[in-house]
Design a protein around this motif. Structure first.
Motif, PDB file in Angstrom:
ATOM      1  N   THR A 366       0.855  -1.177   0.000  1.00  0.00           N
ATOM      2  CA  THR A 366       0.000   0.000   0.000  1.00  0.00           C
ATOM      3  C   THR A 366       0.893   1.230   0.000  1.00  0.00           C
ATOM      4  OG1 THR A 366      -1.779  -1.122   1.192  1.00  0.00           O
ATOM      5  CG2 THR A 366      -1.772   1.272   1.248  1.00  0.00           C
ATOM      6  N   HIS A 367       0.747   2.080  -1.017  1.00  0.00           N
ATOM      7  CA  HIS A 367       1.581   3.272  -1.165  1.00  0.00           C
ATOM      8  C   HIS A 367       0.825   4.479  -0.610  1.00  0.00           C
ATOM      9  CE1 HIS A 367       3.372   0.419  -3.932  1.00  0.00           C
ATOM     10  NE2 HIS A 367       4.409   1.203  -4.071  1.00  0.00           N
ATOM     11  N   MET A 368       1.506   5.233   0.257  1.00  0.00           N
ATOM     12  CA  MET A 368       0.882   6.369   0.926  1.00  0.00           C
ATOM     13  C   MET A 368       1.795   7.590   0.863  1.00  0.00           C
ATOM     14  SD  MET A 368      -0.357   4.252   4.292  1.00  0.00           S
ATOM     15  CE  MET A 368       1.292   3.568   4.447  1.00  0.00           C
ATOM     16  N   CYS A 369       1.193   8.765   0.947  1.00  0.00           N
ATOM     17  CA  CYS A 369       1.967  10.009   1.031  1.00  0.00           C
ATOM     18  C   CYS A 369       2.493  10.177   2.450  1.00  0.00           C
ATOM     19  CB  CYS A 369       1.093  11.207   0.658  1.00  0.00           C
ATOM     20  SG  CYS A 369       0.496  11.200  -1.038  1.00  0.00           S
ATOM     21  N   GLY A 370       3.773  10.480   2.587  1.00  0.00           N
ATOM     22  CA  GLY A 370       4.358  10.637   3.907  1.00  0.00           C
ATOM     23  C   GLY A 370       5.493  11.640   3.909  1.00  0.00           C
ATOM     24  N   ARG A 371       6.191  11.728   5.029  1.00  0.00           N
ATOM     25  CA  ARG A 371       7.309  12.647   5.192  1.00  0.00           C
ATOM     26  C   ARG A 371       8.529  11.896   5.699  1.00  0.00           C
ATOM     27  NH1 ARG A 371       6.259  17.313   2.459  1.00  0.00           N
ATOM     28  NH2 ARG A 371       4.030  17.805   2.687  1.00  0.00           N
ATOM     29  N   ASN A 372       9.707  12.337   5.272  1.00  0.00           N
ATOM     30  CA  ASN A 372      10.937  11.760   5.796  1.00  0.00           C
ATOM     31  C   ASN A 372      11.356  12.512   7.056  1.00  0.00           C
ATOM     32  OD1 ASN A 372      12.114  14.181   4.919  1.00  0.00           O
ATOM     33  ND2 ASN A 372      12.793  13.280   2.976  1.00  0.00           N
ATOM     34  N   GLN A 373      12.507  12.165   7.602  1.00  0.00           N
ATOM     35  CA  GLN A 373      12.956  12.755   8.855  1.00  0.00           C
ATOM     36  C   GLN A 373      13.241  14.250   8.746  1.00  0.00           C
ATOM     37  OE1 GLN A 373      16.316  10.373  10.012  1.00  0.00           O
ATOM     38  NE2 GLN A 373      15.055   8.673  10.767  1.00  0.00           N
ATOM     39  N   ARG A 374      13.528  14.704   7.533  1.00  0.00           N
ATOM     40  CA  ARG A 374      13.797  16.128   7.322  1.00  0.00           C
ATOM     41  C   ARG A 374      12.542  16.909   6.947  1.00  0.00           C
ATOM     42  NH1 ARG A 374      17.863  13.408   4.702  1.00  0.00           N
ATOM     43  NH2 ARG A 374      16.849  13.764   2.681  1.00  0.00           N
ATOM     44  N   GLY A 375      11.406  16.233   6.919  1.00  0.00           N
ATOM     45  CA  GLY A 375      10.159  16.909   6.605  1.00  0.00           C
ATOM     46  C   GLY A 375       9.814  16.946   5.137  1.00  0.00           C
ATOM     47  N   GLY A 376      10.656  16.356   4.296  1.00  0.00           N
ATOM     48  CA  GLY A 376      10.382  16.335   2.866  1.00  0.00           C
ATOM     49  C   GLY A 376       9.406  15.228   2.493  1.00  0.00           C
ATOM     50  N   PHE A 377       8.881  15.327   1.280  1.00  0.00           N
ATOM     51  CA  PHE A 377       7.914  14.323   0.825  1.00  0.00           C
ATOM     52  C   PHE A 377       8.592  12.983   0.600  1.00  0.00           C
ATOM     53  CE2 PHE A 377       6.009  12.045  -2.788  1.00  0.00           C
ATOM     54  CZ  PHE A 377       4.766  11.768  -2.257  1.00  0.00           C
ATOM     55  N   ARG A 378       7.840  11.925   0.904  1.00  0.00           N
ATOM     56  CA  ARG A 378       8.334  10.562   0.702  1.00  0.00           C
ATOM     57  C   ARG A 378       7.160   9.627   0.491  1.00  0.00           C
ATOM     58  NH1 ARG A 378      11.737   7.026   5.197  1.00  0.00           N
ATOM     59  NH2 ARG A 378      11.618   5.023   4.124  1.00  0.00           N
ATOM     60  N   VAL A 379       7.328   8.677  -0.404  1.00  0.00           N
ATOM     61  CA  VAL A 379       6.314   7.639  -0.616  1.00  0.00           C
ATOM     62  C   VAL A 379       6.537   6.538   0.415  1.00  0.00           C
ATOM     63  CG1 VAL A 379       5.355   5.946  -2.218  1.00  0.00           C
ATOM     64  CG2 VAL A 379       6.181   8.146  -3.087  1.00  0.00           C
TER      65      VAL A 379
END
Length: 489
Positions: A366-379
Motif C-alpha cells: 500500500t503506497h501512501m503520502c508521507g514525510r521523511n525525517q527532514r520533513g520532505g515528501f516521501r512515498v
C-alpha cells in the motif's frame, strides 16, 4: 519483402549466404533428409553451449540493430539439444502434472531419448500441443484464480521458445515494463515508482486494473503483433497451437478465439508482447506530447501512471479506454481510480477538508503520502493488509495439519515462510508491519503447540527459545529506492 525493404531471395537449404554481414543464425537452415532416408538419428544432434549462446547472441544483436527486421529462421534454435535440455532442467521438479500425468522425474529417466523424439517432432512439424488442465489457486480477496497446467513436453517447448524470443523482444520492450522479464524484479518496479513520484512533478495517480486480461486477450491481434518481428511461420504456428489447445475441465475441452491460459511458460511473454503494442508504445508516444510530467511503471497487466496535471490525467484515461476497446480489453470499472497523490496532495486535500490523501496498492504494498525525517515528501510503503491477513490464515491452516510434526520440522517450515516474507516486504518504512507479522506467526505457533496436549500448556519462556531458534528476526533488508535505482540506472 523483408524488414529492410529488400526482396527475399530464396536460400538453398544448408548453403550459407554469400553476404557475411547478414546474421548467419537467421538464414541458415539444416538440410532436409533425402528421400528414402530414415527419420531416426543414431545420436541426438547436439550443439555446444557456446554455439547456442553465440547463435542467440547474433539474434540479439540483429534485433537491437534493426528494429524492423523480421526473423525468418528461428525454429532450429528451439529444437536443438542444449536448448531443450536447458528448458527441461529449468522446470520445477515438483510441479503438478498435466492431463497426461507425466512428471519431471519420470520424463528424466530416459531424458536423451525423450528429447530426441521431441526434437524430431518439432523439426518435421509433428509436434502437437495438448489441452491444459484447469486448476485454481486462492487469491488474497477470497476468490480463486484460474490457472492452466500444461503437459510436461508443452512446458519444455514453451520455455525453449521463450528463450529464443527473449533474445528479440528484450531489445524492443521499454524501460518501464518490468513484469516477468530476465534480470528484472518486482523491487526494481517498486523502486522506479517511488523514485518517479518523488523526483517528478506528480500530483495525480491513475491506479488501473485490466478486467480479466488473460481471459480477453484476442488471438488474432496477438498473432499479428508476434508477426511484426517473427517471420518464421513454424514458430508462429507453435504459438497458435498453444492458444488453440483449449482447457480441460470436468471432462470437457473448451476452445475459443480469445484468452490465454495463465500457468504456461509462454503466457507471461505473450502478455508482454500484447501490452507492448497495445499499451507501452502508445503511452510512450502519449507522454512525449504531454505538457506536464508523466511517469509509467508496468508489471504484467498491472500498471501505475502518474501525472502533473489533472486535465491530462482525465484525457489519458478517456483515450486509454478507447484504445483498449479497440483491442478487446477493458479497464475494471471498480478497481480503476484516479486519485490525488504526491508532495502537495496532503496540503490540497486539507484545504478542501477532504482528510488524508488516498493510497493505492501495487505489487503487494500500500503506497501512501508521507514525510521523511527532514520533513520532505516521501512515498511510504506498507504491506497490504489483505496480503498480511491471507498469509496468516494460510499459516493457521498449515499449523493445524502439522500440529503433531516434530518441532524442528515445524520450525524449519515457519522459518522459511517468515524469511521469505521479510525478504520481500522488508523495505524502508515497513519495519512495524514485518515485526507485527513475525509476532503474529510466533503467537500462532505457540497456540498450535499448546493444543498438542490437553495436559499442560506450553510455557512462554520455552516458546521464546523456539522463536529465537527458528524464526529469523524482522529487519529491513532493502536499501532506499533512490540509492538502488541510481546505481542500477
Amino acid at each position: 519483402m523483408n524488414g529492410h525493404g529488400k526482396s527475399d531471395s530464396p536460400v538453398v537449404p544448408g548453403k550459407r549466404p554469400n553476404k557475411a554481414g547478414e546474421p548467419v543464425a537467421e538464414v541458415v537452415e539444416g538440410r532436409g533428409l533425402a528421400k528414402g532416408n530414415s527419420t531416426e538419428r543414431n545420436t541426438f544432434r547436439t550443439q555446444r553451449r557456446e554455439d547456442v549462446h553465440n547463435a542467440l547472441g547474433r539474434v540479439r544483436q540483429a534485433a537491437k540493430r534493426e528494429k524492423k527486421q523480421r526473423f525468418t529462421a528461428l525454429l532450429h534454435h528451439v529444437y536443438e539439444a542444449d536448448c531443450l535440455r536447458k528448458a527441461y532442467l529449468a522446470l520445477k521438479r515438483d510441479a503438478a502434472a498435466g492431463i497426461d500425468g507425466e512428471t519431471w522425474q519420470h520424463y528424466g529417466e530416459e531424458l536423451e531419448a525423450n528429447l530426441l523424439d521431441l526434437s524430431e517432432r518439432l523439426e518435421r512439424g509433428g509436434y502437437r500441443a495438448k489441452p491444459v488442465r484447469r486448476a485454481y489457486i486462492p487469491k488474497a480477496d477470497g476468490r480463486r484464480r484460474p490457472l492452466g497446467v500444461p503437459v510436461l513436453e508443452d512446458k519444455i517447448v514453451q520455455r525453449a521458445v521463450v528463450e529464443v524470443l527473449n533474445a528479440i523482444y528484450e531489445q524492443d520492450f521499454l524501460g518501464f515494463s518490468y513484469g516477468f522479464r530476465p534480470g528484472r524484479s518486482q523491487h526494481q518496479a517498486l523502486d522506479a515508482l517511488a523514485v518517479g513520484i518523488g523526483s517528478k512533478n506528480v500530483n495525480w495517480v491513475l491506479d488501473a486494473d485490466i478486467q480479466d486480461f488473460f481471459g480477453t486477450l484476442v488471438h488474432e491481434w496477438l498473432v499479428k503483433f508476434v508477426e511484426h518481428r517473427v517471420g518464421d511461420q513454424r514458430v508462429v504456428r507453435l504459438i497458435q497451437k498453444w492458444l488453440n489447445a483449449g482447457v480441460l475441465e470436468d471432462g470437457t475441452v473448451t476452445r475459443g478465439e480469445v484468452g490465454a491460459v495463465q500457468g504456461g511458460s509462454i503466457s507471461p511473454l505473450l502478455s508482454n508482447i500484447y501490452l507492448h503494442y497495445v499499451f507501452d508504445l502508445w503511452v510512450q508516444r502519449w507522454r512525449k506530447q504531454a505538457r506536464g510530467d508523466v511517469i509509467v511503471v508496468r508489471w504484467a497487466d498491472d500498471f501505475i501512471v502518474g501525472f502533473e496535471h489533472r486535465y491530462e490525467a482525465e484525457q489519458f484515461l478517456a483515450e486509454l479506454r478507447e484504445r483498449f476497446a479497440r483491442f478487446g480489453l477493458a479497464l475494471h470499472p471498480e478497481k480503476t481510480r484516479l486519485i490525488r497523490f504526491g508532495r502537495y496532495a496532503a496540503q490540497n486535500r486539507e484545504e478542501r477538508g477532504e482528510g488524508k490523501p488516498e493510497s493505492f496498492n501495487f505489487l503487494g504494498f500500500t503506497h501512501m503520502c508521507g514525510r521523511n525525517q527532514r520533513g520532505g515528501f516521501r512515498v511510504w510503503r506498507q504491506t497490504m493488509r489483505k496480503r498480511w491477513q491471507a498469509k496468516l490464515k494460510e499459516l493457521n491452516i498449515q499449523l493445524r495439519r502439522r500440529r503433531h510434526d516434530p518441532i524442528p520440522e515445524q520450525g524449519a517450515y515457519l522459518g522459511a515462510v517468515v524469511r521469505g516474507h521479510i525478504q520481500y516486504y522488508g523495505v524502508p518504512g515497513n519495519a512495524l508491519a514485518i515485526r507485527a507479522f513475525h509476532w503474529a506467526v510466533a503467537r500462532l505457533w505457540h497456540k498450535a503447540l499448546g493444543r498438542r496436549s490437553q495436559k499442560a500448556r506450553l510455557a512462554w519462556d520455552r516458546m521464546k527459545k523456539y522463536i529465537a531458534r527458528w524464526l529469523p528476526n524482522a529487519r529491513i533488508c532493502h536499501p532506499p529506492p533512490a540509492s538502488r535505482f541510481a546505481v542500477r540506472t
